[in-house]
Design an enzyme around this catalytic site. Structure first.
Site, PDB file in Angstrom:
ATOM      1  N   SER A 191     -17.169  11.555  60.966  1.00 13.54           N
ATOM      2  CA  SER A 191     -16.173  12.541  60.563  1.00 13.54           C
ATOM      3  C   SER A 191     -16.042  13.631  61.614  1.00 13.54           C
ATOM      4  CB  SER A 191     -16.613  13.162  59.236  1.00 13.54           C
ATOM      5  OG  SER A 191     -15.830  14.298  58.945  1.00 13.54           O
ATOM      6  N   TYR A 195     -23.212  17.747  54.081  1.00 10.25           N
ATOM      7  CA  TYR A 195     -22.457  16.499  54.255  1.00 10.25           C
ATOM      8  C   TYR A 195     -22.307  16.140  55.732  1.00 10.25           C
ATOM      9  CZ  TYR A 195     -18.321  13.602  54.920  1.00 10.25           C
ATOM     10  OH  TYR A 195     -17.458  12.646  55.367  1.00 10.25           O
ATOM     11  N   LYS A 237     -23.835  12.858  58.295  1.00 11.33           N
ATOM     12  CA  LYS A 237     -23.076  11.987  59.202  1.00 11.33           C
ATOM     13  C   LYS A 237     -23.654  12.029  60.610  1.00 11.33           C
ATOM     14  CE  LYS A 237     -20.125  10.287  56.373  1.00 11.33           C
ATOM     15  NZ  LYS A 237     -19.957   8.843  56.157  1.00 11.33           N
TER      16      LYS A 237
HETATM   17  P1  NAD Z   1     -14.107   7.505  48.886  1.00  8.32           P
HETATM   18  O1  NAD Z   1     -14.999   8.298  48.016  1.00  8.32           O
HETATM   19  O2  NAD Z   1     -12.768   7.158  48.416  1.00  8.32           O
HETATM   20  O3  NAD Z   1     -14.847   6.170  49.341  1.00  8.32           O
HETATM   21  C1  NAD Z   1     -16.250   6.037  49.398  1.00  8.32           C
HETATM   22  C2  NAD Z   1     -16.632   4.797  48.593  1.00  8.32           C
HETATM   23  O4  NAD Z   1     -18.045   4.635  48.652  1.00  8.32           O
HETATM   24  C3  NAD Z   1     -16.236   4.914  47.130  1.00  8.32           C
HETATM   25  O5  NAD Z   1     -15.515   3.762  46.741  1.00  8.32           O
HETATM   26  C4  NAD Z   1     -17.557   5.027  46.413  1.00  8.32           C
HETATM   27  O6  NAD Z   1     -17.516   4.453  45.125  1.00  8.32           O
HETATM   28  C5  NAD Z   1     -18.486   4.278  47.353  1.00  8.32           C
HETATM   29  N1  NAD Z   1     -19.892   4.683  47.208  1.00  8.32           N
HETATM   30  C6  NAD Z   1     -20.379   5.943  47.088  1.00  8.32           C
HETATM   31  N2  NAD Z   1     -21.714   5.893  46.949  1.00  8.32           N
HETATM   32  C7  NAD Z   1     -22.067   4.583  46.991  1.00  8.32           C
HETATM   33  C8  NAD Z   1     -23.313   3.900  46.887  1.00  8.32           C
HETATM   34  N3  NAD Z   1     -24.466   4.562  46.712  1.00  8.32           N
HETATM   35  N4  NAD Z   1     -23.315   2.548  46.958  1.00  8.32           N
HETATM   36  C9  NAD Z   1     -22.158   1.881  47.118  1.00  8.32           C
HETATM   37  N5  NAD Z   1     -20.954   2.466  47.215  1.00  8.32           N
HETATM   38  C10 NAD Z   1     -20.912   3.813  47.154  1.00  8.32           C
HETATM   39  O7  NAD Z   1     -14.013   8.286  50.285  1.00  8.32           O
HETATM   40  P2  NAD Z   1     -13.131   7.959  51.575  1.00  8.32           P
HETATM   41  O8  NAD Z   1     -12.303   9.137  51.828  1.00  8.32           O
HETATM   42  O9  NAD Z   1     -12.523   6.633  51.504  1.00  8.32           O
HETATM   43  O10 NAD Z   1     -14.284   7.965  52.657  1.00  8.32           O
HETATM   44  C11 NAD Z   1     -14.829   6.788  53.208  1.00  8.32           C
HETATM   45  C12 NAD Z   1     -15.791   7.170  54.322  1.00  8.32           C
HETATM   46  O11 NAD Z   1     -15.105   7.920  55.290  1.00  8.32           O
HETATM   47  C13 NAD Z   1     -16.954   8.033  53.874  1.00  8.32           C
HETATM   48  O12 NAD Z   1     -18.104   7.644  54.584  1.00  8.32           O
HETATM   49  C14 NAD Z   1     -16.534   9.416  54.262  1.00  8.32           C
HETATM   50  O13 NAD Z   1     -17.645  10.248  54.479  1.00  8.32           O
HETATM   51  C15 NAD Z   1     -15.778   9.136  55.535  1.00  8.32           C
HETATM   52  N6  NAD Z   1     -14.792  10.159  55.887  1.00  8.32           N
HETATM   53  C16 NAD Z   1     -13.761  10.474  55.025  1.00  8.32           C
HETATM   54  C17 NAD Z   1     -12.815  11.425  55.387  1.00  8.32           C
HETATM   55  C18 NAD Z   1     -11.689  11.823  54.473  1.00  8.32           C
HETATM   56  O14 NAD Z   1     -11.055  12.847  54.737  1.00  8.32           O
HETATM   57  N7  NAD Z   1     -11.366  11.090  53.433  1.00  8.32           N
HETATM   58  C19 NAD Z   1     -12.898  12.039  56.630  1.00  8.32           C
HETATM   59  C20 NAD Z   1     -13.941  11.693  57.474  1.00  8.32           C
HETATM   60  C21 NAD Z   1     -14.874  10.749  57.093  1.00  8.32           C
HETATM   61  C1  WQD Z   2      -7.309  21.135  54.314  1.00 10.52           C
HETATM   62  C2  WQD Z   2      -6.886  22.575  54.462  1.00 10.52           C
HETATM   63  C3  WQD Z   2      -8.192  24.169  53.240  1.00 10.52           C
HETATM   64  C4  WQD Z   2      -7.075  22.845  49.246  1.00 10.52           C
HETATM   65  C5  WQD Z   2     -12.274  17.777  54.254  1.00 10.52           C
HETATM   66  C6  WQD Z   2     -13.704  17.702  54.701  1.00 10.52           C
HETATM   67  C7  WQD Z   2     -13.817  16.896  55.945  1.00 10.52           C
HETATM   68  C8  WQD Z   2     -13.140  15.562  55.790  1.00 10.52           C
HETATM   69  C9  WQD Z   2     -11.792  15.671  55.218  1.00 10.52           C
HETATM   70  C10 WQD Z   2     -14.744  13.865  55.229  1.00 10.52           C
HETATM   71  C11 WQD Z   2      -8.053  23.522  54.611  1.00 10.52           C
HETATM   72  C12 WQD Z   2      -6.777  24.132  52.746  1.00 10.52           C
HETATM   73  C13 WQD Z   2      -7.178  22.957  50.618  1.00 10.52           C
HETATM   74  C14 WQD Z   2      -6.468  23.899  48.497  1.00 10.52           C
HETATM   75  C15 WQD Z   2      -6.074  25.057  50.572  1.00 10.52           C
HETATM   76  N1  WQD Z   2     -13.840  14.684  54.912  1.00 10.52           N
HETATM   77  N2  WQD Z   2      -6.680  24.039  51.285  1.00 10.52           N
HETATM   78  N3  WQD Z   2      -5.962  24.965  49.204  1.00 10.52           N
HETATM   79  O1  WQD Z   2     -11.383  20.708  54.535  1.00 10.52           O
HETATM   80  O2  WQD Z   2      -9.868  19.794  56.349  1.00 10.52           O
HETATM   81  O3  WQD Z   2     -11.519  18.354  55.301  1.00 10.52           O
HETATM   82  O4  WQD Z   2     -11.799  16.477  54.042  1.00 10.52           O
HETATM   83  O5  WQD Z   2     -15.368  13.748  56.254  1.00 10.52           O
HETATM   84  O6  WQD Z   2     -15.158  16.740  56.224  1.00 10.52           O
HETATM   85  O7  WQD Z   2     -14.187  19.002  54.948  1.00 10.52           O
HETATM   86  O8  WQD Z   2      -9.544  19.017  54.007  1.00 10.52           O
HETATM   87  O9  WQD Z   2      -7.770  18.807  52.353  1.00 10.52           O
HETATM   88  O10 WQD Z   2      -9.894  20.009  51.706  1.00 10.52           O
HETATM   89  O11 WQD Z   2      -8.324  21.070  53.305  1.00 10.52           O
HETATM   90  O12 WQD Z   2      -5.608  26.046  51.159  1.00 10.52           O
HETATM   91  O13 WQD Z   2      -6.387  23.876  47.277  1.00 10.52           O
HETATM   92  O14 WQD Z   2      -6.201  22.966  53.263  1.00 10.52           O
HETATM   93  O15 WQD Z   2      -8.656  25.478  53.298  1.00 10.52           O
HETATM   94  O16 WQD Z   2      -7.692  24.490  55.535  1.00 10.52           O
HETATM   95  P1  WQD Z   2     -10.598  19.593  55.073  1.00 10.52           P
HETATM   96  P2  WQD Z   2      -8.890  19.683  52.739  1.00 10.52           P
END
Ligand code: NAD
Ligand code: WQD
Length: 387
Positions: free
Chosen positions: A142, A166, A170
């Site tokens: 991430s 978190y 990572k």
């Molecule tokens: P998500 O929660 O939709 O997907 C994660 C999945 O992992 C879910 O389906 C959940 O049920 C499963 N899971 C959780 N714990 C588990 C366990 N112990 N065993 C098996 N399965 C388990 O989230 P996402 O947004 O799709 O994220 C996927 C990956 O990408 C994660 O590793 C997250 O940290 C990373 N990531 C997400 C974002 C984002 O903004 N969505 C950004 C950067 C990184």
């Molecule tokens: C975006 C912007 C908030 C909600 C998060 C994790 C990051 C990654 C993606 C996994 C920010 C603002 C939000 C609201 C607001 N996940 N906001 N009012 O924080 O960029 O990223 O998800 O790795 O690690 O931190 O995403 O969508 O929460 O926020 O003003 O009700 O919107 O302050 O600036 P973020 P977000």
């Protein structure tokens, strides 16, 4: 037709938002067979049916179908059993590891759960892979590993100084994987050593253009875009709060680098493809020192285009027609002013380019939201193919 020639790819977290789109991208290549492991902590089995449906719609009735094991990555015996089962059929070629807990705020409240799932779960997975000679890995990292970066757009060489529990999970797993890649080289394992790519996502947005697959978290969304989408359909009546307009950015609100989730999913396919390519000669990964570092690479996956909170509200208004009312409140703990990627390394080495623009992301998100106003849960009728 038979699907015996497909390479098996274990997708942990494959029912989740990003994972389910990765499953579709894998099916669409016609070269990979996704095997999902997910415990449904933050997702629904319905997502798998939707993936299969999309593949049939686009490839025809003999499209490969994803497989599913409802298991927890903290259950090492279960992981071992899954790998063992496929060993008899030629084995699992690679793992795309997305299963994790991902709520920044929650990670500070229940840190041990985060370390258990994200770090210990990853170690169990790596141990099981080693035991079964599975040597190819793509890991979901991430942009949050950069903490508050000094240089924007952010290069991969920026120091990792995550500001949340978190984010630290990572960064730790990246270190563990890198150490393992180095150790494998040191032991002179040659061909059998681990090759890994860590993909650092910026902010994924949007949904599959069919409207069948999208972001469907359990509970009230904490992230901006799903919240806006649910507000516009009336599913969330909460007031919209903007967390701060006094940041050193164009309009004072935070800037993020949004990319379409299908672009991101295709980035995983490119990362996977890269693992099969030899390192010698003038090939990709030109600046990896395989002798000392092993085959470990980290890539930013983003567009390299910064969008503010106000930009996002405007774009969602355009897509949905909903006139969002908001109030400006104080900053949210842990938010950083600007997270914009320098995506050039992924373009040079993987051929990755996030093509879709913000309007397309919002259009596809809105399409998914209007077709599934109550999410996946209420639409589940047929049993899913749980193994
Ligand atoms: P998500 O929660 O939709 O997907 C994660 C999945 O992992 C879910 O389906 C959940 O049920 C499963 N899971 C959780 N714990 C588990 C366990 N112990 N065993 C098996 N399965 C388990 O989230 P996402 O947004 O799709 O994220 C996927 C990956 O990408 C994660 O590793 C997250 O940290 C990373 N990531 C997400 C974002 C984002 O903004 N969505 C950004 C950067 C990184
Ligand atoms: C975006 C912007 C908030 C909600 C998060 C994790 C990051 C990654 C993606 C996994 C920010 C603002 C939000 C609201 C607001 N996940 N906001 N009012 O924080 O960029 O990223 O998800 O790795 O690690 O931190 O995403 O969508 O929460 O926020 O003003 O009700 O919107 O302050 O600036 P973020 P977000």
């Amino acid at each position: 037709t038979s699907h015996h020639s497909l390479k098996r790819v274990l997708v942990t977290g494959g029912l989740g938002y990003i994972g389910s789109h990765v499953v579709v991208a894998l099916l669409m290549t016609g070269r990979y067979l996704p095997i999902v492991v997910d415990n449904c902590h933050n997702s629904y089995p319905e997502a798998l049916k939707r993936c299969a449906e999309i593949a049939r719609d686009e490839l025809g009735s003999d499209a490969p179908q994803p497989l599913f094991h409802r298991k927890d990555i903290r259950d090492k015996a279960a992981l071992d059993e899954i790998f063992r089962q496929y060993d008899e059929q030629g084995g699992i070629w690679a793992v795309i590891h997305l299963a994790a807990l991902k709520a920044v705020g929650e990670s500070g409240e229940i840190p041990l759960d985060y370390y258990q799932v994200n770090v210990v779960g990853s170690i169990y997975l790596l141990e099981t892979m080693a035991k079964h000679n599975c040597n190819h890995l793509v890991f979901s990292s991430s942009a949050t590993v950069y903490g508050t970066p000094k240089i924007i757009p952010i290069p991969e060489s920026s120091p990792l100084q995550a500001a949340s529990c978190y984010g630290r999970t990572k960064a730790m797993v990246e270190d563990i994987i890198q150490d393992l890649c180095r150790a494998d080289v040191g032991e002179g394992k040659g061909e059998s050593s681990l090759r890994a790519v860590s993909v650092r996502y910026f902010n994924p947005a949007g949904a599959h253009p069919s409207g069948k697959l999208g972001e469907e978290p359990r509970g009230k969304p904490g992230n901006l875009l799903p919240l806006l989408a649910q507000m516009a359909t009336g599913r969330q009546r909460a007031d919209l709060k903007i967390f701060g307009n006094d940041y050193p950015t164009r309009d004072g609100t935070c800037v993020r680098d949004y990319l379409h989730v299908m672009d991101l999913a295709n980035g995983h396919v490119l990362a996977l493809d890269s693992l099969a390519k030899p390192l010698s000669g003038n090939t990709i990964f030109s600046h990896v020192n395989v002798e000392s570092e092993g085959y470990f690479r980290a890539f930013n996956l983003g567009k390299g285009k910064g969008m503010s909170v106000l930009n996002m509200i405007d774009a969602m208004k355009k897509a949905s027609g909903f006139d969002f009312k908001y109030e400006i409140v104080g900053r949210r703990l842990g938010d950083v002013p600007d997270l914009t990627a320098d995506p050039s390394l992924a373009e040079e080495e993987l051929g990755f380019l996030a093509q879709e623009d913000l309007d397309t992301m919002c259009r596809d998100l809105w399409n998914f939201q209007t077709r599934n106003p109550h999410g996946y849960e209420s639409t589940s009728s047929l049993p899913s193919p749980i193994l």
